[in-house]
Scaffold this motif. Structure first.
Motif: not given
Length: 118
Positions: A40-48, A56-58, A82-88
């Motif tokens: 989730q941390e990586q995804l959050t950073q990437w979105v930012e 757009k990451f789905f 969204m980030i929680e779903w992506l990381a799952s």
């Protein structure tokens, strides 16, 4: 600088991106996105860093996306959800994702790779 290349080896788009990176002799670490999904941390950073909305990451053409009815759920979801779903599940993430820790590309478009990674 070594790139992180999150990919799914059976994905034809990922194979094209890998071929492009190899042809430019860019160093990268290939990371299997299903076996080692981003946190989730990586995804959050990437979105930012990408300045793209989280939706757009789905991987909207994926079976899992349809099974979970995410098209409807995303309309009301917060970025954190969204980030929680992506990381799952790595199969929910549009691929490949390439990052140098600052810049991020999602999917493969040759012109975007040319501008970002050359």
């Amino acid at each position: 600088m070594t790139l992180s290349f999150f990919w799914y080896p059976k994905c034809s788009t990922c194979q094209k991106a890998k071929k492009w990176l190899d042809s430019k002799e860019l160093p990268y670490n290939a990371i299997h996105i299903v076996e080692n999904p981003p946190t989730q941390e990586q995804l959050t950073q990437w979105v930012e860093n990408s300045q793209l909305p989280a939706k757009k990451f789905f991987n909207t053409s994926g079976k899992k996306y349809r099974e979970l009815n995410l098209k409807e759920k995303l309309k009301e979801a917060s970025q954190a959800e969204m980030i929680e779903w992506l990381a799952s599940d790595g199969m929910l993430i549009k691929r490949p994702i390439v990052t140098d820790g600052e810049k991020v590309t999602v999917g493969f478009k040759e012109e975007t790779f040319e501008q970002t990674w050359k």
